[in-house]
Design an enzyme around this catalytic site. Sequence first.
Site, PDB file in Angstrom:
ATOM      1  CE1 TYR A   1      21.563   7.401  54.364  1.00  0.00           C
ATOM      2  CE2 TYR A   1      19.838   8.505  55.639  1.00  0.00           C
ATOM      3  CZ  TYR A   1      21.067   7.867  55.583  1.00  0.00           C
ATOM      4  OH  TYR A   1      21.796   7.702  56.726  1.00  0.00           O
TER       5      TYR A   1
ATOM      6  CE  LYS B   1      23.626  10.383  54.384  1.00  0.00           C
ATOM      7  NZ  LYS B   1      22.958  10.788  55.646  1.00  0.00           N
TER       8      LYS B   1
END
Length: 302
Positions: free
Chosen positions: A142, A170
């Site tokens: 992330y 992400k």
Amino acid sequence: MTGTAWNSTRPWRGIMVATALPLRDDLSVDYDAYAEHVRWLIENGCDGVVPNGSLGEYQTLTDEERARVVHTAVDAAGDGARVMPGVAAYGSAEARRWAEQAAEAGCGSVLLLPPNAYRADEQAVRAHYTEAAEAGVPVVAYNNPIDTKVDLTPGMLARLHQDGSIVAVKEFTGDVRRAYEIAELAPELDLLIGADDVLLELALAGAVGWIAGYPNAFPATCAELYKAAVAGDLDTALPLYKSLHSLLRWDSKTEFVQSIKLSMDIVGRRGGPTRPPRSPLTGEIEAGVRAATEKAVADGHH
């Protein structure tokens, strides 16, 4: 490479909703309401859920609550592969323990921030992801340097993928140019949309998934938008995107948790309160979220 069908062999692809966590008025977790919410999202076209992300207020949960949220999501989803818990932690050993807990619960993947207790260098970041990956469940990185102060640049992501530590990222920066550099440096690394208000741009740049916020309130329309975007169907996607964008951009603001929960309340879902230090929206911010949500409802989104 595009494709919208959910695939249990790469369960991090598709629409994975970063779930808001329903709290009662006394701020205790309403697990029954959360289970119902997970089922509702999947019934309305979403592929899976991401519990214990920032939107799920994981930082304010006890260890017992955090573990129970994962089990609740797995039971409600009907297939643990559809669940990607956030396993962020200040220490790498703790992140690994949460990854092991997710593996034991049968989850298909986990979402992990880089070390965020300090501005870690690349060696520390790579060791952090290597440690978590040893739990044996696929790790999605992330990248949110706005909040963590650690930037997972395309070059670093390529090295993390080469290490065997991550399967996807992400991408939250909003810098669409990174999508093309990531694809050049790590063509097998899956790019997942990390901010709702760059959905169309990243889908056209090759994203194969969306870790999403606003499907918590409008799952069916968001699923339609995502599927059209990754298929390159601009005749369908662009009008939807323009109609929703004044709402989607609240996912990228500081008050995104309260904003999405307020939108849920407005459309008749259970958003509810947030735990401190997050406080209820007031003034212009509340009015802005309310207006954008009511516009989406008036435009027929659901």
